[in-house]
Design a protein around this motif. Structure first.
Motif, PDB file in Angstrom:
ATOM      1  N   GLY A 282       0.797  -1.224   0.000  1.00 18.72           N
ATOM      2  CA  GLY A 282       0.000   0.000   0.000  1.00 18.72           C
ATOM      3  C   GLY A 282       0.823   1.264   0.000  1.00 18.72           C
ATOM      4  O   GLY A 282       2.040   1.258   0.207  1.00 18.72           O
ATOM      5  N   GLU A 283       0.126   2.393  -0.196  1.00 15.68           N
ATOM      6  CA  GLU A 283       0.791   3.686  -0.297  1.00 15.68           C
ATOM      7  C   GLU A 283       1.384   4.143   1.038  1.00 15.68           C
ATOM      8  O   GLU A 283       2.398   4.823   1.077  1.00 15.68           O
ATOM      9  N   GLY A 284       0.732   3.774   2.140  1.00 18.03           N
ATOM     10  CA  GLY A 284       1.246   4.177   3.449  1.00 18.03           C
ATOM     11  C   GLY A 284       2.637   3.616   3.714  1.00 18.03           C
ATOM     12  O   GLY A 284       3.498   4.304   4.274  1.00 18.03           O
ATOM     13  N   VAL A 285       2.862   2.375   3.302  1.00 20.38           N
ATOM     14  CA  VAL A 285       4.175   1.755   3.478  1.00 20.38           C
ATOM     15  C   VAL A 285       5.209   2.455   2.608  1.00 20.38           C
ATOM     16  O   VAL A 285       6.335   2.724   3.044  1.00 20.38           O
ATOM     17  N   LYS A 286       4.842   2.769   1.362  1.00 18.45           N
ATOM     18  CA  LYS A 286       5.761   3.466   0.459  1.00 18.45           C
ATOM     19  C   LYS A 286       6.164   4.824   1.056  1.00 18.45           C
ATOM     20  O   LYS A 286       7.332   5.212   0.999  1.00 18.45           O
ATOM     21  N   MET A 355      12.087  -0.591  -0.899  1.00 16.09           N
ATOM     22  CA  MET A 355      11.494   0.264  -1.932  1.00 16.09           C
ATOM     23  C   MET A 355      11.699  -0.313  -3.322  1.00 16.09           C
ATOM     24  O   MET A 355      10.820  -0.257  -4.173  1.00 16.09           O
ATOM     25  N   ARG A 356      12.869  -0.924  -3.543  1.00 13.69           N
ATOM     26  CA  ARG A 356      13.103  -1.571  -4.828  1.00 13.69           C
ATOM     27  C   ARG A 356      12.155  -2.745  -5.015  1.00 13.69           C
ATOM     28  O   ARG A 356      11.613  -2.947  -6.105  1.00 13.69           O
TER      29      ARG A 356
END
Length: 360
Positions: A282-286, A355-356
């Motif tokens: 999800g976006e929160g983790v990113k 992130m990769r």
């Protein structure tokens, strides 16, 4: 979970003595207390299934109904696993040998034991009481907020299914969950970013004052001014440097404190992210991973600026006694930042790898 030692180490060695001691604590204290309430106690070296031991340990830490954590000596592996466990919010009982307890979890209720057999029996009874109260009334919720900021745990009942004889997750609707824990970490990281900006601004102020002083001293030198005039200029410089130097040390101390408080929680969060498939993060983790990298980049810039003052601090202190106190504050700030940023680099390195994986 707790220190295990090395059963294959030479007899009489510290590693083998540690193995014997902690095995004794497990067999004489923890296992009998659990057995009284029909709870099966398992140590890492007692996991029977074949497979990756690290993955098995992480799954036990996250999925077990109950964890009894021996934090004696602040063993790094144990503290990492404890942070991972705290993020889940599931029941955890903490024990530790008196005189061997890590200071950074002092706010957590602890069952202390000593090595004498009679005192180990007392610790077993205390664990039995904790188990009885928890199974009857619900275990006290331990959330990441209590570990990361030393806050009081949120009171709330947990329940166990009738006849199960084991603790289960709390059912309190108001109890913080995993996302709440991430919010606490996010807030702490935001405060660290603010600290970094304040450090950078203060360093720029000190740099401007140093440039002004250097120009003044050069002018005095070219004019063959007497030593008394140069001493007066240094005294003015020291007076102007005092406040920003104190501010720099104060902010660096706050930065170091936040780092120490957040470290176990951030590492636990990174461990959970690593175990989560990339397409489910999800976006929160990113955002969280990007925040760690951004914080490290900003801190490295601030450290490179502040380090230049640290290198010249000794010479400044020898120039005049008036400069000794500001130089001490600057040197202390450099040391605090160096210590804190070394941990931050570990966060950022792990975040970049994750992130990769998320991008793929």
């Amino acid at each position: 979970m707790g220190p295990i030692g090395d059963s294959y180490a030479a007899h009489g060695s510290p590693e083998h003595e540690a193995y014997e001691h902690h095995l004794g604590v497990f067999e004489q204290v923890i296992a009998p207390a659990c057995e009284k309430y029909e709870i099966t106690a398992v140590r890492a070296d007692g996991i029977a299934h074949a497979g990756d031991i690290n993955e098995q340990i992480c799954r036990h830490v996250i999925e077990s109904d109950l964890v009894i954590a021996d934090v004696s000596g602040g063993n790094p592996n144990v503290m990492y696993e404890l942070g991972l466990r705290h993020v889940t919010g599931k029941p955890t009982i903490h024990i530790g040998e008196a005189g061997q307890l890590p200071f950074d979890i002092a706010s957590i209720r602890m069952i202390r034991y000593q090595r004498a057999r009679s005192l180990l029996a007392g610790a077993r009874r205390e664990i039995e009481c904790a188990l009885e109260a928890g199974l009857r009334d619900g275990f006290e919720l331990l959330t990441p907020a209590r570990v990361l900021r030393g806050l009081q745990a949120v009171d709330g009942p947990s329940s166990s299914p009738e006849g199960s004889g084991s603790a289960v997750e709390a059912a309190d609707d108001d109890a913080p969950g995993l996302l709440d824990g991430f919010v606490v970490i996010d807030d702490g990281l935001d405060e660290m970013i603010a600290d970094t900006l304040a450090i950078t601004k203060t360093v720029e102020t000190i740099g401007a004052l140093s440039d002004q002083s250097n120009t003044e001293m050069l002018d005095l030198s070219q004019a063959n001014a007497p030593a008394s005039a140069r001493l007066a200029a240094v005294s003015r410089f020291a007076e102007s440097l005092g406040a920003p130097a104190r501010e720099l040390n104060t902010v660096a101390e706050a930065f170091q404190g936040r780092m120490a408080a957040l470290d176990s929680g951030v590492r636990a969060a990174l461990g959970l992210i690593e175990m989560t498939p990339p397409d489910e993060r999800g976006e929160g983790v990113k955002k969280f991973l990007h925040q760690l990298v951004t914080l490290d980049d900003a801190a490295q810039v601030g450290l490179s600026q502040i380090a230049s003052f640290g290198e010249s601090a000794g010479g400044m202190a020898r120039l005049s006694r008036h400069l000794r106190k500001p130089v001490q504050d600057i040197s202390a700030a450099v040391e605090r930042m160096n210590h804190a940023i070394s941990r931050m680099g570990d966060w950022a390195d792990k975040a970049r790898v994750l992130m990769r994986g998320t991008a793929e």
